[in-house]
Write an enzyme that holds these catalytic residues in place. Structure first.
Site, short mmCIF file in Angstrom:
data_model
loop_
_atom_site.label_atom_id
_atom_site.label_comp_id
_atom_site.label_asym_id
_atom_site.label_seq_id
_atom_site.Cartn_x
_atom_site.Cartn_y
_atom_site.Cartn_z
N ASP A 42 40.41 70.27 16.54
CA ASP A 42 41.70 70.56 17.19
C ASP A 42 42.00 69.52 18.27
OD1 ASP A 42 39.84 71.34 19.06
OD2 ASP A 42 40.69 73.35 19.40
N SER A 43 41.07 68.57 18.49
CA SER A 43 41.38 67.40 19.32
C SER A 43 42.54 66.62 18.71
CB SER A 43 40.14 66.50 19.48
OG SER A 43 39.56 66.22 18.22
N ASP A 81 38.48 72.95 12.15
CA ASP A 81 38.44 73.66 13.43
C ASP A 81 39.48 74.77 13.46
OD1 ASP A 81 37.11 73.71 15.83
OD2 ASP A 81 38.07 71.91 16.64
N LYS A 110 34.89 75.82 12.08
CA LYS A 110 34.24 75.84 13.40
C LYS A 110 35.09 76.68 14.33
CE LYS A 110 34.30 72.19 16.41
NZ LYS A 110 35.00 72.78 17.59
N GLU A 112 35.20 78.22 18.58
CA GLU A 112 34.63 78.11 19.92
C GLU A 112 34.21 79.47 20.48
OE1 GLU A 112 37.14 75.93 22.63
OE2 GLU A 112 37.30 74.21 21.27
N GLU A 179 28.60 70.99 23.58
CA GLU A 179 29.43 69.97 24.22
C GLU A 179 29.20 69.96 25.73
OE1 GLU A 179 33.54 69.87 23.02
OE2 GLU A 179 34.07 68.44 24.59
O1 KIV Z 1 38.08 69.09 18.26
C1 KIV Z 1 37.11 68.33 18.45
O2 KIV Z 1 37.21 67.10 18.39
C2 KIV Z 1 35.84 68.93 18.77
C3 KIV Z 1 34.71 68.00 19.11
C4 KIV Z 1 34.85 67.55 20.51
C5 KIV Z 1 33.40 68.61 18.86
O3 KIV Z 1 35.70 70.11 18.78
#
Ligand code: KIV
Length: 261
Positions: A42-43, A81, A110, A112, A179
């Site tokens: 989600d970055s 994500d 993934k 959080e 992280e």
């Molecule tokens: O979204 C992302 O890039 C991440 C990484 C920082 C692990 O979750």
């Protein structure tokens, strides 16, 4: 690469590499590399859409990015994500988000945090979907943390993270991203828990490392965390190429006779 091949590689003691990716063209290049896994993170909200946090991106946009990456990288293990709040609603709505992401062809999702997500994680795993956890600095909780800060510095916070890693393991997650936690805490996690660990700013002890593609390739960035190693200066190379093109157009050097019909 499927989950069995991935786990076997890790169990042999091979350190795993993971990069984020959000687009088809980059995925095709990663597909030809030695990198083991791709995270459609989600970055994307920040590096692809110019947001100041990961919060604004939604599941439909994440699915669009994931589908593009899946088509470009058929040889890689791809993790999608779950964006902010997409897994904090009713079970029905949460599972619709999981379904939307997995139907892109991703191999795992993934999410959080673990507190409050216990039943959901169990349900996702029991639905046949591999789950990667994410602990330590979880950027979707940035407003609670008050900034991008190292987590687990004091003993109580460190123990809470260790306990949550163990919870993820119990719930059936196959891996966890750690992280921005102290390297000494990572070492404790690795010795006390039995789950694959992927680190970002978590020291050398994890089973693998992940970096944001744009950080490691040296795209322009307003903030460079200490843990980033830059392997290319894309900003300089792109600028050079764009300027060369602009100059060739200006001088009439481009296009040549051969580049026309
Ligand atoms: O979204 C992302 O890039 C991440 C990484 C920082 C692990 O979750």
């Amino acid at each position: 690469m499927n989950i069995n091949q991935l786990m076997a590689k890790s169990q042999q003691g091979d350190k795993l590499s993971m990069v984020t990716c959000y687009d088809h063209a980059s995925a095709r290049i990663i597909n030809q590399s030695e990198v083991d896994m791709i995270l459609v993170g989600d970055s994307a909200a920040m590096v692809m859409h110019g947001e100041t946090s990961t919060l604004p991106i939604d599941t439909a946009t994440m699915a669009l990015h994931t589908r593009a990456v899946v088509k470009g990288a058929p040889n890689k293990f791809i993790v999608a994500d779950m964006p902010f709040m997409s897994f904090r609603k009713s079970l029905d709505a949460n599972m619709q988000a999981v379904e939307q992401l997995m139907k892109t062809g991703a191999h795992a999702i993934k999410l959080e945090g673990v507190l409050g997500n216990e039943a959901l994680i169990k349900h996702i795993v029991q639905s046949g979907v591999p789950v990667m956890g994410h602990l330590g600095l979880t950027p979707q909780s940035i407003n609670q943390f008050g900034g991008f800060k190292v987590q687990g510095r004091d003993e109580a916070a460190a123990q809470a993270i260790i306990d949550q890693v163990k919870m993820l393991q119990e719930l059936g997650a196959f891996a966890v991203v750690l992280e921005c936690v102290p390297s000494a805490l990572t070492a404790r996690i690795v010795s006390e828990a039995d789950i694959m660990t992927i680190g970002i700013g978590a020291g050398p002890e994890t089973d693998g490392q992940v970096l944001v593609m744009h950080d490691l390739l040296g795209y322009p960035s307003d903030f460079q965390p200490k843990f980033v190693r830059q392997y290319l200066n894309t900003e300089a190379l792109f600028k050079q190429a764009f300027n060369a093109f602009a100059q060739d157009v200006k001088s009439g050097e481009f296009p040549s006779e051969e580049e026309g019909y």
